[in-house]
Design an enzyme around this catalytic site. Structure first.
Site, mmCIF file in Angstrom:
data_model
loop_
_atom_site.group_PDB
_atom_site.id
_atom_site.type_symbol
_atom_site.label_atom_id
_atom_site.label_comp_id
_atom_site.label_asym_id
_atom_site.label_seq_id
_atom_site.Cartn_x
_atom_site.Cartn_y
_atom_site.Cartn_z
ATOM 1 N N THR A 221 -0.872 7.684 -0.682
ATOM 2 C CA THR A 221 -2.165 7.643 -1.388
ATOM 3 C C THR A 221 -3.067 6.520 -0.870
ATOM 4 O OG1 THR A 221 -1.343 6.076 -3.043
ATOM 5 C CG2 THR A 221 -1.014 8.429 -3.502
ATOM 6 N N ASP B 167 5.333 -5.287 9.579
ATOM 7 C CA ASP B 167 6.487 -4.912 10.406
ATOM 8 C C ASP B 167 6.535 -5.729 11.690
ATOM 9 O OD1 ASP B 167 7.581 -3.073 8.685
ATOM 10 O OD2 ASP B 167 6.462 -1.380 9.517
ATOM 11 N N ASP C 9 1.177 -1.965 12.322
ATOM 12 C CA ASP C 9 1.602 -2.427 10.991
ATOM 13 C C ASP C 9 1.936 -3.907 11.084
ATOM 14 O OD1 ASP C 9 3.295 -3.145 8.736
ATOM 15 O OD2 ASP C 9 3.248 -1.013 8.259
ATOM 16 N N ARG D 239 0.844 -1.178 0.000
ATOM 17 C CA ARG D 239 0.000 0.000 0.000
ATOM 18 C C ARG D 239 0.886 1.236 0.000
ATOM 19 N NH1 ARG D 239 -4.350 1.410 4.661
ATOM 20 N NH2 ARG D 239 -2.491 1.750 5.896
HETATM 21 C C1 PRP Z 1 -0.851 -4.036 4.714
HETATM 22 C C2 PRP Z 1 -1.718 -5.245 4.919
HETATM 23 C C3 PRP Z 1 -2.580 -5.235 3.690
HETATM 24 C C4 PRP Z 1 -2.791 -3.775 3.434
HETATM 25 C C5 PRP Z 1 -4.150 -3.399 3.941
HETATM 26 O O1 PRP Z 1 0.182 -4.314 3.847
HETATM 27 O O2 PRP Z 1 -0.982 -6.415 5.096
HETATM 28 O O3 PRP Z 1 -1.961 -5.858 2.557
HETATM 29 O O4 PRP Z 1 -1.768 -3.085 4.170
HETATM 30 O O5 PRP Z 1 -4.470 -2.105 3.621
HETATM 31 P P1 PRP Z 1 -5.591 -1.723 2.567
HETATM 32 O O6 PRP Z 1 -6.792 -2.551 2.896
HETATM 33 O O7 PRP Z 1 -5.816 -0.264 2.822
HETATM 34 O O8 PRP Z 1 -5.075 -1.994 1.188
HETATM 35 P P2 PRP Z 1 1.393 -3.288 3.592
HETATM 36 O O9 PRP Z 1 1.067 -2.364 2.459
HETATM 37 O O10 PRP Z 1 1.756 -2.628 4.876
HETATM 38 O O11 PRP Z 1 2.540 -4.214 3.063
HETATM 39 P P3 PRP Z 1 3.390 -5.335 3.854
HETATM 40 O O12 PRP Z 1 2.473 -6.489 4.104
HETATM 41 O O13 PRP Z 1 4.465 -5.648 2.874
HETATM 42 O O14 PRP Z 1 3.926 -4.737 5.125
HETATM 43 N N1 URA Z 2 -1.947 -2.328 7.256
HETATM 44 C C1 URA Z 2 -1.547 -2.724 8.481
HETATM 45 O O1 URA Z 2 -0.578 -3.484 8.619
HETATM 46 N N2 URA Z 2 -2.214 -2.238 9.547
HETATM 47 C C2 URA Z 2 -3.263 -1.408 9.437
HETATM 48 O O2 URA Z 2 -3.850 -1.016 10.445
HETATM 49 C C3 URA Z 2 -3.661 -1.020 8.144
HETATM 50 C C4 URA Z 2 -2.991 -1.505 7.064
#
Ligand code: PRP
Ligand code: URA
Length: 207
Positions: free
Chosen positions: A106, A201, A198, A102
């Site tokens: 944006t 992370d 997150d 994400r």
């Molecule tokens: C997080 C989570 C989802 C997304 C959710 O991933 O694991 O994939 O955000 O958000 P959304 O519903 O608004 O799209 P992230 O982008 O943090 O990537 P990562 O899993 O690599 O940390």
């Molecule tokens: N992605 C995450 O990992 N946590 C949130 O709360 C939203 C998006």
């Protein structure tokens, strides 16, 4: 289609571990996989069965085997944290990967990778990502899977925001959403609250 919030005391307890800011990476990972495993029991309740004949030590009898072939598709990275728990219950499932992150400004999904089993079209896909926030990433992944010819998809997450649920149901009304928790909403940065922070992370210890 349905939104199923899976209520179970063990899930409640383990979710508390995930939410706590004091939970370390090892415990976070373990609890996440354990919740995924417990959720799989519920999410696979409607799998189709074949009837077969089996010979017990005493006699022949009618018995059942799974007819549905499964594929687990985690949305990278955080979805990886659920895969082992699901495989514990359905070890014959194949595993595909779709990389979507994400954009932090944006909040739009950004695609970067995909590798799926070659027979994905004939499989029931369990798409997994612990967090359903705005819904952008899940919708992107489902669009992608449908473009590859996948017809039977369920989405499994741990924490869902009402905003993400509404958007996903609107775009893909036939994809059931299994979640351990429906939280209050999204904050100004698009994070689920109270949430668990997150998730990627916290699984990988990257922050
Ligand atoms: C997080 C989570 C989802 C997304 C959710 O991933 O694991 O994939 O955000 O958000 P959304 O519903 O608004 O799209 P992230 O982008 O943090 O990537 P990562 O899993 O690599 O940390
Ligand atoms: N992605 C995450 O990992 N946590 C949130 O709360 C939203 C998006």
């Amino acid at each position: 289609m349905a939104v199923i919030e899976i209520n179970h005391p063990l899930i409640e307890h383990k979710m508390t571990m995930l939410r706590s800011v004091d939970t370390d990476t090892k415990s976070f990972r373990e609890n996440l996989n354990e919740i995924a495993k417990l959720m799989t029991y519920e999410a696979t309740k409607n799998l189709k069965l074949d009837t077969i004949e089996v010979t017990t030590p005493l006699m022949k009898t009618q018995a059942y085997t799974l007819q549905d072939k499964l594929a687990i598709v985690p949305i990278l990275r955080a979805g990886l944290g659920m895969v082992d728990g699901i495989l514990d219950l359905v070890p014959t499932a194949k595993v595909g990967h779709i990389g979507v992150y994400r954009n932090e400004e944006t909040l739009e999904p950004v695609y970067y990778y995909c590798k799926l089993p070659t027979d994905i079209q004939s499989r029931k896909v369990i798409l997994v990502d612990p967090m359903l926030a705005t819904g952008g990433s899940a919708i992107y992944a489902i669009d992608y899977l449908k473009e590859q010819g996948v017809e039977d998809i369920i989405f499994m997450c741990l924490v869902a925001a009402p905003e993400g649920i509404a958007k996903l149901l609107n775009k893909h009304p036939h994809v059931p959403i299994y979640t351990a928790k429906i939280d209050q909403g999204l904050n100004e940065n698009g994070y689920i609250y109270p949430g668990l922070g997150d998730c990627g992370d916290r699984i990988f210890g990257t922050k």
